[in-house]
Design a protein around this motif. Structure first.
Motif, PDB file in Angstrom:
ATOM      1  N   UNK A  81      41.700  25.128  57.834  1.00  0.00           N
ATOM      2  CA  UNK A  81      40.633  25.161  56.817  1.00  0.00           C
ATOM      3  C   UNK A  81      39.695  26.351  57.003  1.00  0.00           C
ATOM      4  N   UNK A  82      39.324  26.645  58.271  1.00  0.00           N
ATOM      5  CA  UNK A  82      38.336  27.716  58.487  1.00  0.00           C
ATOM      6  C   UNK A  82      38.932  29.098  58.141  1.00  0.00           C
ATOM      7  N   UNK A  83      40.156  29.344  58.637  1.00  0.00           N
ATOM      8  CA  UNK A  83      40.782  30.647  58.337  1.00  0.00           C
ATOM      9  C   UNK A  83      41.063  30.784  56.841  1.00  0.00           C
ATOM     10  N   UNK A  84      41.459  29.688  56.225  1.00  0.00           N
ATOM     11  CA  UNK A  84      41.784  29.740  54.782  1.00  0.00           C
ATOM     12  C   UNK A  84      40.551  30.185  53.989  1.00  0.00           C
ATOM     13  N   UNK A  85      39.377  29.623  54.368  1.00  0.00           N
ATOM     14  CA  UNK A  85      38.143  29.985  53.666  1.00  0.00           C
ATOM     15  C   UNK A  85      37.885  31.491  53.814  1.00  0.00           C
ATOM     16  N   UNK A  86      38.085  32.003  55.030  1.00  0.00           N
ATOM     17  CA  UNK A  86      37.853  33.438  55.259  1.00  0.00           C
ATOM     18  C   UNK A  86      38.871  34.285  54.487  1.00  0.00           C
ATOM     19  N   UNK A  87      40.115  33.808  54.432  1.00  0.00           N
ATOM     20  CA  UNK A  87      41.153  34.576  53.716  1.00  0.00           C
ATOM     21  C   UNK A  87      40.832  34.633  52.221  1.00  0.00           C
ATOM     22  N   UNK A  88      40.343  33.515  51.684  1.00  0.00           N
ATOM     23  CA  UNK A  88      39.971  33.510  50.256  1.00  0.00           C
ATOM     24  C   UNK A  88      38.857  34.528  50.005  1.00  0.00           C
ATOM     25  N   UNK A  89      37.896  34.524  50.925  1.00  0.00           N
ATOM     26  CA  UNK A  89      36.752  35.418  50.768  1.00  0.00           C
ATOM     27  C   UNK A  89      37.221  36.889  50.762  1.00  0.00           C
ATOM     28  N   UNK A  90      38.084  37.216  51.725  1.00  0.00           N
ATOM     29  CA  UNK A  90      38.608  38.586  51.801  1.00  0.00           C
ATOM     30  C   UNK A  90      39.408  38.910  50.541  1.00  0.00           C
ATOM     31  N   UNK A  91      40.161  37.943  50.066  1.00  0.00           N
ATOM     32  CA  UNK A  91      40.988  38.194  48.892  1.00  0.00           C
ATOM     33  C   UNK A  91      40.107  38.548  47.679  1.00  0.00           C
ATOM     34  N   UNK A  92      39.060  37.738  47.481  1.00  0.00           N
ATOM     35  CA  UNK A  92      38.195  37.967  46.306  1.00  0.00           C
ATOM     36  C   UNK A  92      37.484  39.311  46.425  1.00  0.00           C
ATOM     37  N   UNK A  93      36.914  39.550  47.615  1.00  0.00           N
ATOM     38  CA  UNK A  93      36.083  40.759  47.753  1.00  0.00           C
ATOM     39  C   UNK A  93      36.918  42.037  47.858  1.00  0.00           C
ATOM     40  N   UNK A  94      38.028  41.989  48.564  1.00  0.00           N
ATOM     41  CA  UNK A  94      38.715  43.238  48.903  1.00  0.00           C
ATOM     42  C   UNK A  94      40.046  43.425  48.188  1.00  0.00           C
ATOM     43  N   UNK A  95      40.771  42.326  47.974  1.00  0.00           N
ATOM     44  CA  UNK A  95      42.112  42.495  47.410  1.00  0.00           C
ATOM     45  C   UNK A  95      42.133  42.417  45.885  1.00  0.00           C
ATOM     46  N   UNK A  96      41.256  41.600  45.296  1.00  0.00           N
ATOM     47  CA  UNK A  96      41.242  41.529  43.823  1.00  0.00           C
ATOM     48  C   UNK A  96      40.985  42.904  43.185  1.00  0.00           C
ATOM     49  N   UNK A  97      40.109  43.752  43.798  1.00  0.00           N
ATOM     50  CA  UNK A  97      39.914  45.072  43.194  1.00  0.00           C
ATOM     51  C   UNK A  97      41.208  45.886  43.070  1.00  0.00           C
ATOM     52  N   UNK A  98      42.171  45.635  43.958  1.00  0.00           N
ATOM     53  CA  UNK A  98      43.449  46.364  43.848  1.00  0.00           C
ATOM     54  C   UNK A  98      44.135  45.944  42.547  1.00  0.00           C
ATOM     55  N   UNK A  99      44.130  44.629  42.298  1.00  0.00           N
ATOM     56  CA  UNK A  99      44.801  44.109  41.098  1.00  0.00           C
ATOM     57  C   UNK A  99      44.059  44.596  39.843  1.00  0.00           C
ATOM     58  N   UNK A 100      42.716  44.543  39.911  1.00  0.00           N
ATOM     59  CA  UNK A 100      41.930  45.009  38.753  1.00  0.00           C
ATOM     60  C   UNK A 100      42.217  46.485  38.471  1.00  0.00           C
ATOM     61  N   UNK A 101      42.334  47.235  39.551  1.00  0.00           N
ATOM     62  CA  UNK A 101      42.566  48.672  39.398  1.00  0.00           C
ATOM     63  C   UNK A 101      43.888  48.937  38.676  1.00  0.00           C
ATOM     64  N   UNK A 102      44.951  48.284  39.169  1.00  0.00           N
ATOM     65  CA  UNK A 102      46.262  48.549  38.558  1.00  0.00           C
ATOM     66  C   UNK A 102      46.383  47.866  37.190  1.00  0.00           C
ATOM     67  N   UNK A 103      45.639  46.801  36.993  1.00  0.00           N
ATOM     68  CA  UNK A 103      45.646  46.147  35.676  1.00  0.00           C
ATOM     69  C   UNK A 103      45.113  47.130  34.629  1.00  0.00           C
ATOM     70  N   UNK A 104      44.025  47.811  34.985  1.00  0.00           N
ATOM     71  CA  UNK A 104      43.442  48.782  34.045  1.00  0.00           C
ATOM     72  C   UNK A 104      44.436  49.887  33.721  1.00  0.00           C
ATOM     73  N   UNK A 105      45.389  50.117  34.613  1.00  0.00           N
ATOM     74  CA  UNK A 105      46.384  51.164  34.357  1.00  0.00           C
ATOM     75  C   UNK A 105      47.667  50.594  33.757  1.00  0.00           C
ATOM     76  N   UNK A 106      47.641  49.316  33.408  1.00  0.00           N
ATOM     77  CA  UNK A 106      48.797  48.697  32.764  1.00  0.00           C
ATOM     78  C   UNK A 106      49.964  48.469  33.706  1.00  0.00           C
ATOM     79  N   UNK A 107      49.702  48.354  35.010  1.00  0.00           N
ATOM     80  CA  UNK A 107      50.815  48.234  35.958  1.00  0.00           C
ATOM     81  C   UNK A 107      50.931  46.833  36.564  1.00  0.00           C
ATOM     82  N   UNK A 108      50.219  45.844  35.979  1.00  0.00           N
ATOM     83  CA  UNK A 108      50.279  44.498  36.563  1.00  0.00           C
ATOM     84  C   UNK A 108      51.072  43.556  35.666  1.00  0.00           C
ATOM     85  N   UNK A 109      51.998  42.802  36.285  1.00  0.00           N
ATOM     86  CA  UNK A 109      52.699  41.724  35.580  1.00  0.00           C
ATOM     87  C   UNK A 109      52.147  40.431  36.154  1.00  0.00           C
TER      88      UNK A 109
END
Ligand SMILES: Nc1ncnc2c1ncn2[C@@H]1O[C@H](COP(=O)(O)OP(=O)(O)OP(=O)(O)O)[C@@H](O)[C@H]1O
Ligand SMILES: O=c1ccn([C@@H]2O[C@H](COP(=O)(O)O)[C@@H](O)[C@H]2O)c(=O)[nH]1
Length: 406
Positions: free
Chosen positions: A359-387
């Motif tokens: 539970x504790x690590x999962x919470x931290x992983x979610x936090x990292x995903x939202x803050x750091x990894x979602x911007x990668x998806x947003x970035x490529x989405x804006x370029x039309x490269x996300x399915x």
């Protein structure tokens, strides 16, 4: 507006108001001000980088640097950025300061700052930048964060308008539209892509040379002919499950960045202990480690396609991979809410033995995903490269959508 540095030395600090008033009355503007105290190391570093002048204009005999350091570290210092329209701000301020030795100043320039506020050649009220010395570097020593003015000459304008402004404007416009959480990281990746695209038109020879250089340096070749797909999604969204199906149907190779890192931990390598700690904390392992593991893995792949699972988790890592290893075809993104992912991960944790399926690590992983990894998806989405795939459905239903992308 041209700028230079002035320091009100500690012995004159109680009269800083009068010194400031003399400077502004002479037509200068104070554009930045800071009060600080310098220790001996920092003062020595300053004089080492910017030695006091010797020769014309210098005091005679020269003041020992140890005395200058002593004078500068005796109490609070006021650092000023002094600016004036037009050129010559340095020489004009040096003239207002007067000769280095206050004794000389009192006869040669009685109205000068050193004549009025100086004590001796080391405690001479103000440090100013000697004529011909690098004012910008001295300003940067005390004001490293200060924004600099763009050069205003016609050649500078032409250069910027031709080479930089069009891409920058496009990037800034797109940045405002997407509004990512990490705007500077986003922009840097965008500009890296724009630079590569700009080179791409007429630079196949360059690209080949660069690929060969990378291959030579890393023992890896760019995977130009294989379709590379980044498989992204929150922890437990089902990336691994769907990759296994694609491997079966399409004979792709599947490289999970997380698996490669866990193998590194198991190998007992010197970095393994730190990687294990980072994984347990849901932190992102430095990109050079992950990229070199991935580059090594994909270098021997001969499969028609390569699935890179769980990477890139940071925008700068995406840019570095594209630059040093390979282009990619698209991002396959598994969209899944946290409650669903949490339930799956806790269930998986009953048997997985993973240090981060709790539970504790999962919470931290979610936090990292939202803050750091979602911007990668947003970035490529804006370029039309996300399915994008709805990952909440059953594995079969999810796969029915996924395979349509291949
Ligand atoms: N569509 C689904 N419905 C229900 N359970 C699923 C589904 N897809 C995967 N699972 C289960 O959820 C768990 C996580 O799936 P999986 O390991 O594929 O996710 P992941 O995104 O690769 O996770 P991680 O990023 O943590 O490695 C597994 O136990 C898996 O069996
Ligand atoms: O590119 C990556 C991929 C993974 N990590 C670290 O590994 C864990 C587990 O990753 P999974 O994809 O869930 O197997 C992840 O939380 C990170 O700590 C990484 O740093 N960089």
């Amino acid at each position: 507006m041209e700028s230079t540095l002035a320091l009100v030395k500690p012995h004159a600090f109680p009269r800083a108001d009068e010194i400031l008033s003399a400077i502004t009355s002479a037509g200068f503007t104070i554009t930045a001000k800071d009060v600080l105290s310098l220790n001996t190391t920092r003062a020595a570093a300053f004089y080492a980088a910017h030695p006091p002048p010797a020769g014309a204009g210098a005091s005679s005999p020269p003041v020992p640097v140890a005395d200058l350091i002593g004078a500068l570290t005796a109490g609070p210092v006021m650092a000023l950025v002094v600016s004036k329209a037009g050129g010559g701000v340095n020489d004009e301020l040096a003239s207002l300061a007067g000769p280095e030795d206050p004794a000389t100043a009192r006869t040669a320039a009685p109205g000068s700052l050193r004549a009025r506020f100086g004590v001796d050649a080391a405690k001479n009220a103000v440090h100013v930048v000697a004529p011909g010395a690098d004012a910008e570097a001295q300003v940067a020593f005390f004001f490293p964060e200060r924004e600099r003015e763009l050069p205003s000459g016609a050649a500078a304008k032409e250069y910027l308008m031709g080479s930089v402004v069009p891409s920058l404007t496009k990037g800034l416009t797109e940045l405002c539209r997407v509004a990512p959480a990490d705007p500077l990281g986003w922009l840097s990746t965008f500009l890296g892509d724009a630079a590569r695209e700009a080179r791409g038109g007429d630079a196949s020879a360059d690209a080949e040379a660069e690929a060969a250089k990378g291959a030579e340096a890393n023992g890896e070749a760019k995977k130009d002919k294989q379709k590379i797909v980044f498989v992204l999604g929150g922890p437990g969204s089902g990336k691994g499950t769907q990759c296994a199906r694609l491997v079966e149907d399409f004979h792709f190779d599947h490289f999970s960045a997380g698996d490669l890192l866990r193998a590194e931990v198991k190998s007992g390598s010197s970095t393994g202990v730190e990687i294990d700690r980072m994984i347990a904390n849901g932190e992102i392992v430095p990109g050079d480690i992950t990229i070199s593991l991935l580059a090594n893995a994909i270098s021997s792949s001969t499969a028609p396609g390569i699935l890179i699972d769980g990477f890139p988790r940071k925008l700068d890592q995406a840019g570095a991979f594209e630059k040093d290893v390979s282009d990619f075809a698209f991002v396959l993104f598994f969209d899944c809410p946290e409650e669903v992912m949490e339930e799956r991960l806790l269930k998986r944790g009953e048997t997985s033995g993973r240090v981060d399926d709790n539970a504790e690590s999962i919470r931290k992983r979610f936090d990292t995903f939202v803050k750091t990894s979602m911007p990668v998806i947003e970035y490529y989405e804006a370029k039309g490269k996300v399915r994008r795939v709805d990952a909440t459905k059953t594995p079969d239903e999810v796969y029915a959508v996924v395979k349509g992308f291949f």
